[in-house]
Motif scaffolding. Structure first.
Motif, PDB file in Angstrom:
ATOM      1  N   ASN A 263       0.834  -1.208   0.000  1.00  0.00           N
ATOM      2  CA  ASN A 263       0.000   0.000   0.000  1.00  0.00           C
ATOM      3  C   ASN A 263       0.868   1.257   0.000  1.00  0.00           C
ATOM      4  O   ASN A 263       0.557   2.242  -0.678  1.00  0.00           O
ATOM      5  N   VAL A 264       1.952   1.212   0.765  1.00  0.00           N
ATOM      6  CA  VAL A 264       2.875   2.349   0.790  1.00  0.00           C
ATOM      7  C   VAL A 264       3.490   2.555  -0.600  1.00  0.00           C
ATOM      8  O   VAL A 264       3.531   3.667  -1.132  1.00  0.00           O
ATOM      9  N   ALA A 265       3.979   1.451  -1.188  1.00  0.00           N
ATOM     10  CA  ALA A 265       4.666   1.531  -2.484  1.00  0.00           C
ATOM     11  C   ALA A 265       3.730   2.012  -3.586  1.00  0.00           C
ATOM     12  O   ALA A 265       4.104   2.837  -4.429  1.00  0.00           O
ATOM     13  N   ARG A 266       2.496   1.500  -3.597  1.00  0.00           N
ATOM     14  CA  ARG A 266       1.542   1.896  -4.639  1.00  0.00           C
ATOM     15  C   ARG A 266       1.257   3.390  -4.601  1.00  0.00           C
ATOM     16  O   ARG A 266       1.060   4.021  -5.644  1.00  0.00           O
ATOM     17  N   ALA A 267       1.227   3.926  -3.393  1.00  0.00           N
ATOM     18  CA  ALA A 267       0.933   5.356  -3.251  1.00  0.00           C
ATOM     19  C   ALA A 267       2.042   6.243  -3.823  1.00  0.00           C
ATOM     20  O   ALA A 267       1.837   7.436  -4.061  1.00  0.00           O
ATOM     21  N   GLN A 268       3.228   5.654  -4.078  1.00  0.00           N
ATOM     22  CA  GLN A 268       4.377   6.436  -4.577  1.00  0.00           C
ATOM     23  C   GLN A 268       4.563   6.337  -6.085  1.00  0.00           C
ATOM     24  O   GLN A 268       5.438   7.005  -6.654  1.00  0.00           O
ATOM     25  N   ILE A 269       3.752   5.503  -6.741  1.00  0.00           N
ATOM     26  CA  ILE A 269       3.895   5.341  -8.195  1.00  0.00           C
ATOM     27  C   ILE A 269       3.679   6.680  -8.886  1.00  0.00           C
ATOM     28  O   ILE A 269       2.703   7.387  -8.627  1.00  0.00           O
ATOM     29  N   GLY A 270       4.618   7.057  -9.757  1.00  0.00           N
ATOM     30  CA  GLY A 270       4.563   8.331 -10.456  1.00  0.00           C
ATOM     31  C   GLY A 270       5.538   9.350  -9.895  1.00  0.00           C
ATOM     32  O   GLY A 270       5.817  10.363 -10.542  1.00  0.00           O
TER      33      GLY A 270
END
Length: 396
Positions: A263-270
């Motif tokens: 969840n942490v990693a997905r929020a940083q995509i981009g």
């Protein structure tokens, strides 16, 4: 006297203390001080690297320019040599025709000279005998007229042959002069090419030396970078022991288990540039930040504090951490979301990239990676792909 001795002893003690202090301070430098010094060296080496790279780029451009000029000269030389070849053929043909014209003229002159001696001989009787044996004035005048016509005809032919010879001779001289000009031009072009070859060879040697310097600076920079990573990790461990100066993370904020770090990693995509990750780690300049991204995600999910995932900025340090704890799997392992994937792009057994496994489907590993073309992105790889070094399997 006693006071004087005491004063002298105190002076000596103060002097010794003054002289000894720098060595003691130097020997007891803190990890932070060592890190600051290393980072300063890295900054200087980066400056050296930039200068060497700029010099190499400049030399490469100059060499390209020389190559272009040499290529054009070679083309020009080939064109001029082709022209000269045609001129040489024309010259050879002209000389051959000139020789034929001379022979033709000489041949006719010989015939003319013979005819002057014996013109239209009839047995042993010469032309003059024929004139003097004319029957009457009318016959004499007729014979003299025929003689003059014949001489005029011969002279006209000889004159015509001489003109043809002169014309061919002039053309031959013109062609010969043209060839000489081409010879001079080709000679100059080849001299210019030789000069450019010498200059280019000098630039090639200079570029080789510069590239060698560049490799040396890169090697030194790699060593310093590894040292800085290790000092960062050491500083982190020290801070962990003190329970301060680091972000503890909140295990409940992003969920539990493997889902939390995903969840942490997905929020940083981009995210582009990764400054929030490498600056959080402690760097005050940009570094290869894939490991900083994984560490940051682990910290946000609370897995640094729990010791589930290590804080690392040097890829191999992270891989070795998992290996030393028996939490390592090879490239043919089928991972699960939340596992840490390590890459070896060079195939030399040294990790140089890292990411987080998001999912696995149909023999394909889907990942979230930092510093993937300088951004946080999703990527996919076949299980067992040659560039996968292995997996760190956290004990969530």
């Amino acid at each position: 006297m006693k006071k004087k001795i005491i004063s002298t002893v105190l002076t000596i003690i103060c002097l010794m203390t003054f002289l000894w202090t720098p060595a003691t301070v130097s020997a007891n430098k803190s990890t932070q001080q060592k890190l600051n010094e290393t980072q300063k060296q890295i900054k200087n080496k980066n400056s050296d690297l930039e200068s060497a790279s700029n010099e190499a780029d400049k030399l490469s451009e100059e060499i390209k320019s020389f190559d272009s000029k040499i290529s054009k000269l070679n083309q020009n030389i080939e064109e001029q040599e082709a022209k000269r070849s045609k001129v040489e053929k024309s010259l050879a043909k002209a000389k051959e025709e000139l020789e034929k014209a001379k022979k033709e003229k000489e041949k006719y002159k010989t015939v003319f000279d013979e005819r002057m001696k014996v013109m239209y001989m009839y047995g042993d009787t010469g032309y003059l005998d024929i004139i003097f044996s004319s029957e009457g004035i009318s016959d004499l005048l007729n014979n003299i007229s025929n003689y003059k016509d014949l001489v005029t005809y011969d002279q006209n032919i000889i004159s015509s042959l001489q003109k043809a010879e002169n014309k061919i001779s002039a053309e031959t001289a013109k062609i010969s002069a043209n060839k000489e000009e081409l010879d001079d031009l080709i000679k100059k072009l080849k001299t210019n090419k030789e000069d450019l070859d010498v200059l280019k060879a000098a630039k090639d040697r200079q570029l080789t030396d510069t590239n060698e310097d560049l490799r040396g600076v890169k090697e030194q920079l790699d060593i310093l970078q590894k040292e800085a990573d290790e000092l960062n990790d050491k500083l982190y461990e020290e801070n962990m022991k003190k329970q301060g100066n680091y972000s503890k993370g909140d295990p409940g904020t992003y969920g539990t288990g493997r889902k939390a770090i995903l969840n942490v990693a997905r929020a940083q995509i981009g995210n582009y540039g990764g400054q929030k990750f490498w600056s959080w780690y402690g760097f005050n300049y940009r570094v290869s930040w894939c490991a900083c991204f994984v560490s940051w995600c682990a910290n946000q999910a609370g897995y640094l504090r729990s010791g589930t995932i290590p804080k690392f900025s040097y890829v191999d340090n992270g891989a070795n951490w998992f290996r030393s704890r028996g939490r390592w799997q090879g490239r043919n392992y089928t991972p699960r979301g939340g596992d840490i994937i390590f890459f070896d792009w060079d195939g030399n057994g040294v990790g140089n990239h890292v990411g987080i496994v998001e999912s696995v489907s149909g023999g394909v590993v889907n990942t979230i990676e930092g510093n993937s073309s300088d951004a946080c992105r999703r990527r996919s790889y076949s299980i067992g792909s040659w560039n996968i070094m292995g997996y760190g399997v956290p004990n969530y």
